[in-house]
Design a protein around this motif. Structure first.
Motif, short mmCIF file in Angstrom:
data_model
loop_
_atom_site.label_atom_id
_atom_site.label_comp_id
_atom_site.label_asym_id
_atom_site.label_seq_id
_atom_site.Cartn_x
_atom_site.Cartn_y
_atom_site.Cartn_z
N ALA A 120 0.83 -1.21 0.00
CA ALA A 120 0.00 0.00 0.00
C ALA A 120 0.86 1.26 0.00
N ARG A 121 2.08 1.15 0.51
CA ARG A 121 3.01 2.29 0.54
C ARG A 121 3.93 2.29 -0.67
N GLY A 122 3.82 1.30 -1.52
CA GLY A 122 4.71 1.21 -2.66
C GLY A 122 6.01 0.49 -2.35
N LEU A 123 6.06 -0.22 -1.23
CA LEU A 123 7.25 -0.99 -0.86
C LEU A 123 7.02 -2.45 -1.21
N ARG A 124 8.00 -3.05 -1.82
CA ARG A 124 7.92 -4.48 -2.09
C ARG A 124 8.68 -5.20 -0.98
N ILE A 125 7.94 -5.98 -0.22
CA ILE A 125 8.54 -6.74 0.87
C ILE A 125 8.32 -8.22 0.57
N ASP A 152 10.32 2.38 5.85
CA ASP A 152 9.86 3.16 4.70
C ASP A 152 10.66 4.46 4.59
N ARG A 153 10.78 5.17 5.70
CA ARG A 153 11.54 6.44 5.70
C ARG A 153 13.00 6.20 5.32
N ARG A 160 16.95 2.62 -1.27
CA ARG A 160 17.25 1.19 -1.25
C ARG A 160 15.97 0.38 -1.19
N SER A 161 16.04 -0.83 -1.67
CA SER A 161 14.93 -1.78 -1.55
C SER A 161 14.94 -2.37 -0.15
N VAL A 162 13.79 -2.84 0.29
CA VAL A 162 13.70 -3.46 1.61
C VAL A 162 14.07 -4.93 1.45
N THR A 163 15.32 -5.21 1.79
CA THR A 163 15.87 -6.56 1.75
C THR A 163 16.35 -6.92 3.14
N ILE A 164 16.72 -8.18 3.34
CA ILE A 164 17.23 -8.57 4.65
C ILE A 164 18.50 -7.79 5.00
N PRO A 165 19.47 -7.64 4.09
CA PRO A 165 20.65 -6.83 4.45
C PRO A 165 20.27 -5.39 4.82
N LYS A 168 18.75 -5.42 8.30
CA LYS A 168 19.81 -5.60 9.30
C LYS A 168 20.54 -4.28 9.57
N ASP A 169 20.89 -3.58 8.48
CA ASP A 169 21.58 -2.29 8.63
C ASP A 169 20.68 -1.25 9.28
N ALA A 170 19.46 -1.14 8.78
CA ALA A 170 18.55 -0.10 9.22
C ALA A 170 18.15 -0.26 10.68
N LEU A 171 17.94 -1.48 11.11
CA LEU A 171 17.46 -1.71 12.47
C LEU A 171 18.54 -2.20 13.43
#
Length: 173
Positions: A120-125, A152-153, A160-165, A168-171
């Motif tokens: 809904a936000r345009g993110l592919r997870i 998302d932010r 960047r795309s929302v991937t596992i790496p 890991k970096d973001a959180l």
């Protein structure tokens, strides 16, 4: 409840959410003239159980709302008949409409929620990313939506795309 109130307001209705925790320090008379709302949502109504003054105030509020054509939406940790209400007429009135038992979402549902809200936000997870996030975060829709906001932010800022790496970096996992 928040979603129902927000939707009612978007449809031009006067709607209000009242958490029991914020009402209980006040006097029951605070419910007088609350029937002015088209939709009144009361959260954690079981907290009023056993308090005769609050139960009576809720009973009269219910009657005034119904007479005016308003709607009452209530949450509690038990059905109206099992909530421990002293006033049988209040339990009967609260049970007059639909009563639903909601169960916590299982892991697969949380992952599907994360993916749907991401879309809904345009993110592919992807499924593996949703699984990774759900297994490492607090398992509640609210906590997942807060994480999704952060991701998302950060994904937008870093392009960047929302991937596992990325997660890991973001959180910092």
């Amino acid at each position: 409840l928040e979603g129902a109130v927000r939707l009612a307001q978007q449809q031009g209705m006067d709607a209000c959410l009242l958490p029991a925790s914020e009402l209980l320090p006040l006097v029951p008379a605070v419910l007088e003239s609350m029937e002015q709302f088209d939709l009144l949502a009361l959260d954690d109504c079981q907290r009023f159980a056993g308090d005769a003054a609050w139960e009576e105030a809720l009973f009269h509020l219910y009657n005034r709302l119904m007479a005016r054509g308003g709607r009452l939406l209530v949450t509690a940790d038990a059905s109206p008949t099992a909530a421990g209400l002293l006033l049988p007429d209040l339990a009967t009135r609260l049970a007059a409409g639909p009563v639903y038992r909601m169960s916590p979402l299982v892991d697969e549902d949380l992952q599907a929620l994360l993916q749907a809200r991401g879309r809904a936000r345009g993110l592919r997870i992807e499924q593996d990313v949703a699984h990774y996030i759900a297994m490492r975060s607090e398992r509640s829709p609210g906590a997942l939506m807060a994480l999704l906001d952060r991701l998302d932010r950060m994904a937008l800022a870093q392009q960047r795309s929302v991937t596992i790496p990325f997660v890991k970096d973001a959180l910092g996992w």
